[in-house]
Design a protein around this motif. Structure first.
Motif, PDB file in Angstrom:
ATOM      1  N   MET A   1     -17.543 -19.214  -4.658  1.00  0.00           N
ATOM      2  CA  MET A   1     -18.050 -19.323  -3.282  1.00  0.00           C
ATOM      3  C   MET A   1     -19.199 -20.337  -3.266  1.00  0.00           C
ATOM      4  SD  MET A   1     -19.511 -16.209  -0.912  1.00  0.00           S
ATOM      5  CE  MET A   1     -18.101 -15.126  -0.945  1.00  0.00           C
ATOM      6  N   ASN A   2     -19.141 -21.270  -2.301  1.00  0.00           N
ATOM      7  CA  ASN A   2     -20.225 -22.238  -2.169  1.00  0.00           C
ATOM      8  C   ASN A   2     -21.170 -21.811  -1.066  1.00  0.00           C
ATOM      9  OD1 ASN A   2     -19.663 -24.129  -4.085  1.00  0.00           O
ATOM     10  ND2 ASN A   2     -18.123 -25.128  -2.803  1.00  0.00           N
ATOM     11  N   PHE A   3     -22.461 -21.775  -1.379  1.00  0.00           N
ATOM     12  CA  PHE A   3     -23.417 -21.480  -0.309  1.00  0.00           C
ATOM     13  C   PHE A   3     -24.673 -22.296  -0.542  1.00  0.00           C
ATOM     14  CE2 PHE A   3     -23.663 -18.127  -3.518  1.00  0.00           C
ATOM     15  CZ  PHE A   3     -25.003 -18.105  -3.850  1.00  0.00           C
ATOM     16  N   ASP A   4     -25.447 -22.478   0.547  1.00  0.00           N
ATOM     17  CA  ASP A   4     -26.663 -23.298   0.462  1.00  0.00           C
ATOM     18  C   ASP A   4     -27.884 -22.395   0.328  1.00  0.00           C
ATOM     19  OD1 ASP A   4     -25.257 -25.654   0.856  1.00  0.00           O
ATOM     20  OD2 ASP A   4     -25.284 -25.350   3.034  1.00  0.00           O
ATOM     21  N   VAL A   5     -28.827 -22.851  -0.483  1.00  0.00           N
ATOM     22  CA  VAL A   5     -30.067 -22.107  -0.701  1.00  0.00           C
ATOM     23  C   VAL A   5     -31.235 -23.062  -0.476  1.00  0.00           C
ATOM     24  CG1 VAL A   5     -31.382 -20.720  -2.360  1.00  0.00           C
ATOM     25  CG2 VAL A   5     -28.904 -20.880  -2.596  1.00  0.00           C
ATOM     26  N   ARG A   6     -32.235 -22.613   0.285  1.00  0.00           N
ATOM     27  CA  ARG A   6     -33.456 -23.442   0.399  1.00  0.00           C
ATOM     28  C   ARG A   6     -34.667 -22.518   0.463  1.00  0.00           C
ATOM     29  NH1 ARG A   6     -36.508 -24.463   5.087  1.00  0.00           N
ATOM     30  NH2 ARG A   6     -35.719 -23.052   6.656  1.00  0.00           N
ATOM     31  N   PRO A   7     -35.790 -22.966  -0.123  1.00  0.00           N
ATOM     32  CA  PRO A   7     -36.981 -22.105  -0.088  1.00  0.00           C
ATOM     33  C   PRO A   7     -37.533 -21.985   1.330  1.00  0.00           C
ATOM     34  CG  PRO A   7     -37.475 -24.186  -1.175  1.00  0.00           C
ATOM     35  CD  PRO A   7     -36.016 -24.222  -0.832  1.00  0.00           C
ATOM     36  N   LEU A   8     -38.090 -20.832   1.638  1.00  0.00           N
ATOM     37  CA  LEU A   8     -38.672 -20.605   2.967  1.00  0.00           C
ATOM     38  C   LEU A   8     -40.179 -20.841   2.981  1.00  0.00           C
ATOM     39  CD1 LEU A   8     -36.692 -17.397   3.946  1.00  0.00           C
ATOM     40  CD2 LEU A   8     -36.640 -19.569   5.178  1.00  0.00           C
ATOM     41  N   SER A   9     -40.812 -20.718   1.824  1.00  0.00           N
ATOM     42  CA  SER A   9     -42.252 -21.011   1.723  1.00  0.00           C
ATOM     43  C   SER A   9     -42.539 -21.260   0.250  1.00  0.00           C
ATOM     44  CB  SER A   9     -43.097 -19.856   2.266  1.00  0.00           C
ATOM     45  OG  SER A   9     -43.012 -18.745   1.401  1.00  0.00           O
ATOM     46  N   THR A  10     -43.797 -21.597  -0.048  1.00  0.00           N
ATOM     47  CA  THR A  10     -44.109 -21.980  -1.431  1.00  0.00           C
ATOM     48  C   THR A  10     -43.875 -20.834  -2.408  1.00  0.00           C
ATOM     49  OG1 THR A  10     -45.897 -23.204  -0.404  1.00  0.00           O
ATOM     50  CG2 THR A  10     -45.864 -23.169  -2.803  1.00  0.00           C
ATOM     51  N   HIS A  11     -44.315 -19.625  -2.024  1.00  0.00           N
ATOM     52  CA  HIS A  11     -44.268 -18.518  -2.992  1.00  0.00           C
ATOM     53  C   HIS A  11     -43.255 -17.450  -2.661  1.00  0.00           C
ATOM     54  CE1 HIS A  11     -47.756 -20.046  -4.945  1.00  0.00           C
ATOM     55  NE2 HIS A  11     -48.488 -19.940  -3.859  1.00  0.00           N
ATOM     56  N   LEU A  12     -42.609 -17.552  -1.530  1.00  0.00           N
ATOM     57  CA  LEU A  12     -41.849 -16.383  -1.102  1.00  0.00           C
ATOM     58  C   LEU A  12     -40.673 -16.761  -0.211  1.00  0.00           C
ATOM     59  CD1 LEU A  12     -41.851 -13.339  -1.251  1.00  0.00           C
ATOM     60  CD2 LEU A  12     -43.461 -13.270   0.655  1.00  0.00           C
ATOM     61  N   GLY A  13     -39.500 -16.307  -0.624  1.00  0.00           N
ATOM     62  CA  GLY A  13     -38.351 -16.343   0.277  1.00  0.00           C
ATOM     63  C   GLY A  13     -37.386 -17.479   0.036  1.00  0.00           C
ATOM     64  N   ALA A  14     -36.094 -17.149   0.135  1.00  0.00           N
ATOM     65  CA  ALA A  14     -35.032 -18.158   0.103  1.00  0.00           C
ATOM     66  C   ALA A  14     -34.121 -17.915   1.294  1.00  0.00           C
ATOM     67  CB  ALA A  14     -34.241 -18.044  -1.194  1.00  0.00           C
ATOM     68  N   GLU A  15     -33.675 -19.012   1.888  1.00  0.00           N
ATOM     69  CA  GLU A  15     -32.713 -18.916   2.989  1.00  0.00           C
ATOM     70  C   GLU A  15     -31.334 -19.240   2.436  1.00  0.00           C
ATOM     71  OE1 GLU A  15     -32.644 -20.947   7.320  1.00  0.00           O
ATOM     72  OE2 GLU A  15     -32.127 -22.265   5.657  1.00  0.00           O
ATOM     73  N   ILE A  16     -30.365 -18.396   2.778  1.00  0.00           N
ATOM     74  CA  ILE A  16     -28.988 -18.580   2.296  1.00  0.00           C
ATOM     75  C   ILE A  16     -28.104 -18.838   3.512  1.00  0.00           C
ATOM     76  CG2 ILE A  16     -27.118 -17.502   0.947  1.00  0.00           C
ATOM     77  CD1 ILE A  16     -29.586 -17.198  -0.678  1.00  0.00           C
ATOM     78  N   ARG A  17     -27.316 -19.877   3.427  1.00  0.00           N
ATOM     79  CA  ARG A  17     -26.305 -20.140   4.471  1.00  0.00           C
ATOM     80  C   ARG A  17     -24.958 -20.312   3.808  1.00  0.00           C
ATOM     81  NH1 ARG A  17     -28.335 -21.732   9.566  1.00  0.00           N
ATOM     82  NH2 ARG A  17     -30.587 -22.076   9.503  1.00  0.00           N
ATOM     83  N   GLY A  18     -23.913 -19.908   4.509  1.00  0.00           N
ATOM     84  CA  GLY A  18     -22.559 -20.163   3.998  1.00  0.00           C
ATOM     85  C   GLY A  18     -21.928 -18.955   3.330  1.00  0.00           C
ATOM     86  N   ILE A  19     -22.522 -17.771   3.558  1.00  0.00           N
ATOM     87  CA  ILE A  19     -21.943 -16.540   3.020  1.00  0.00           C
ATOM     88  C   ILE A  19     -21.567 -15.647   4.196  1.00  0.00           C
ATOM     89  CG2 ILE A  19     -22.700 -14.328   2.016  1.00  0.00           C
ATOM     90  CD1 ILE A  19     -23.815 -15.754  -0.279  1.00  0.00           C
ATOM     91  N   ASP A  20     -20.409 -15.022   4.116  1.00  0.00           N
ATOM     92  CA  ASP A  20     -20.045 -14.013   5.116  1.00  0.00           C
ATOM     93  C   ASP A  20     -19.979 -12.667   4.398  1.00  0.00           C
ATOM     94  OD1 ASP A  20     -19.002 -12.359   6.998  1.00  0.00           O
ATOM     95  OD2 ASP A  20     -17.402 -13.715   7.640  1.00  0.00           O
ATOM     96  N   LEU A  21     -20.970 -11.818   4.671  1.00  0.00           N
ATOM     97  CA  LEU A  21     -21.049 -10.535   3.944  1.00  0.00           C
ATOM     98  C   LEU A  21     -19.865  -9.627   4.263  1.00  0.00           C
ATOM     99  CD1 LEU A  21     -24.879  -9.797   4.278  1.00  0.00           C
ATOM    100  CD2 LEU A  21     -23.669 -10.651   2.262  1.00  0.00           C
ATOM    101  N   ASN A  22     -19.165  -9.922   5.361  1.00  0.00           N
ATOM    102  CA  ASN A  22     -17.978  -9.130   5.694  1.00  0.00           C
ATOM    103  C   ASN A  22     -16.859  -9.309   4.684  1.00  0.00           C
ATOM    104  OD1 ASN A  22     -18.369  -7.531   7.832  1.00  0.00           O
ATOM    105  ND2 ASN A  22     -17.579  -8.960   9.356  1.00  0.00           N
ATOM    106  N   ASP A  23     -16.855 -10.453   4.011  1.00  0.00           N
ATOM    107  CA  ASP A  23     -15.775 -10.738   3.054  1.00  0.00           C
ATOM    108  C   ASP A  23     -15.965  -9.987   1.746  1.00  0.00           C
ATOM    109  OD1 ASP A  23     -14.796 -12.434   4.910  1.00  0.00           O
ATOM    110  OD2 ASP A  23     -15.544 -14.276   3.950  1.00  0.00           O
ATOM    111  N   GLY A  24     -17.112  -9.325   1.601  1.00  0.00           N
ATOM    112  CA  GLY A  24     -17.410  -8.689   0.315  1.00  0.00           C
ATOM    113  C   GLY A  24     -17.810  -9.776  -0.669  1.00  0.00           C
ATOM    114  N   LEU A  25     -18.535  -9.404  -1.709  1.00  0.00           N
ATOM    115  CA  LEU A  25     -18.992 -10.402  -2.683  1.00  0.00           C
ATOM    116  C   LEU A  25     -18.388 -10.034  -4.026  1.00  0.00           C
ATOM    117  CD1 LEU A  25     -22.800 -10.289  -1.826  1.00  0.00           C
ATOM    118  CD2 LEU A  25     -21.165 -12.002  -1.049  1.00  0.00           C
ATOM    119  N   GLY A  26     -17.862 -10.994  -4.712  1.00  0.00           N
ATOM    120  CA  GLY A  26     -17.416 -10.710  -6.081  1.00  0.00           C
ATOM    121  C   GLY A  26     -18.640 -10.448  -6.957  1.00  0.00           C
ATOM    122  N   ASP A  27     -18.408  -9.960  -8.177  1.00  0.00           N
ATOM    123  CA  ASP A  27     -19.537  -9.673  -9.081  1.00  0.00           C
ATOM    124  C   ASP A  27     -20.373 -10.918  -9.347  1.00  0.00           C
ATOM    125  OD1 ASP A  27     -18.890  -7.107  -9.169  1.00  0.00           O
ATOM    126  OD2 ASP A  27     -17.956  -7.146 -11.170  1.00  0.00           O
TER     127      ASP A  27
END
Ligand code: SIN
Length: 290
Positions: A1-27
């Motif tokens: 699965m391809n998804f995008d990750v970008r930091p939300l601030s210097t010390h805390l948080g990542a934003e994830i785009r491109g995942i649909d949690l309804n599809d379930g996630l493999g291990d």
């Protein structure tokens, strides 16, 4: 699965785009997400979950740890039972809306104080997963504080002073002092819990130390009187909530936020009046803090 990750601030948080949690996630994806989560201070925002069903939310939460309210697990807390989803005991509703019979759907103003979820239990929350189903047009942000960075930045003598201390965490503390008193009745207290935890805990996944006290639920330091406790705890809270350690999240509809209560505090900003806000939360049972 391809998804995008970008930091939300210097010390805390990542934003994830491109995942649909309804599809379930493999291990593999679940493992990758958990790593991103840990590397970004225990906070990730998964955008765009418009189609997320309550069942898929529960399945995702359960992949991160056993859930409060699951059939074989303890309930979140007796005092919040009326805000649990009637069909899904794993779902705690945070909302200012009323149901068809005029009863509150969720606890209005829940979390409008710095806290770490369920820290008043012997095995407090690990991850919380909050789905922003209905978001006010403005306001209703959630702020997170990085308690690992706050601890790291203390001097070595201060760290040594804090390491041996333990603090009591008590649900009544928040119920009586921090939020909407009109909705708290004496009965609410009958299932209240309290627990003793180290002031500095070591994270089970990262091995890092962090502060583990919060103004919402921490009543006092073990063995100290109320004044002495405040002399130590209040400056610590001021330090831990310095702007440098915070990430403030402005919700978009159907964001799903996963935060780590073991090493973060959070604060729900109640500045949206009567504009409807409806969120569903699953809460994982974490380890006993050490
Ligand atoms: C909570 O404390 O779980 C609620 C957070 C929020 O409503 O923003």
């Amino acid at each position: 699965m391809n998804f995008d990750v970008r930091p939300l601030s210097t010390h805390l948080g990542a934003e994830i785009r491109g995942i649909d949690l309804n599809d379930g996630l493999g291990d593999n994806v679940a493992g990758e997400l958990k790593q991103i989560w840990c590397e970004n201070g225990g906070l990730m925002v998964i955008r765009g979950q418009e189609n997320l069903t309550t069942e898929a939310h529960i399945e995702f939460g359960a992949a991160l740890g056993p859930l409060f309210g699951a059939p074989d697990q303890s309930p979140l807390q007796d005092t919040v039972s009326r805000y649990i989803h009637p069909k899904h005991p794993e779902i705690y509703r945070v909302s200012n809306k009323l149901d068809e019979s005029g009863e509150p759907l969720g606890r209005k103003g829940a979390g409008t104080y710095w806290h770490s979820d369920v820290s008043f239990r012997e095995t407090p929350a690990g991850a919380s997963v909050l789905h922003g189903v209905e978001i006010p047009p403005v306001g209703g942000d959630t702020i997170f504080a990085n308690m690992t960075k706050a601890f790291e930045d203390l001097s070595e003598p201060m760290k040594d002073l804090l390491r041996p201390l333990h603090a009591w965490h008590d649900f009544e503390m928040a119920a009586r002092t921090q939020y909407a008193k009109p909705i708290v009745v004496e009965d609410d207290m009958s299932g209240a819990n309290k627990a003793l935890h180290p002031v500095v805990r070591t994270h089970a996944d990262t091995g890092k130390e962090n502060l583990y006290v919060n103004p919402g639920f921490t009543s006092h330091l073990d063995g100290f009187d109320a004044d002495e406790s405040r002399w130590i705890l209040e400056p610590l809270y001021r330090h831990a909530t310095r702007a440098e350690y915070l990430y403030r999240h402005t919700w978009q509809p159907h964001d799903v936020i996963v935060w780590d209560n073991r090493c973060l505090m959070h604060y729900a900003v109640m500045d949206y009046g009567d504009a409807p806000r409806y969120m569903e939360r699953t809460t994982c049972i974490g380890e006993r803090p050490v």
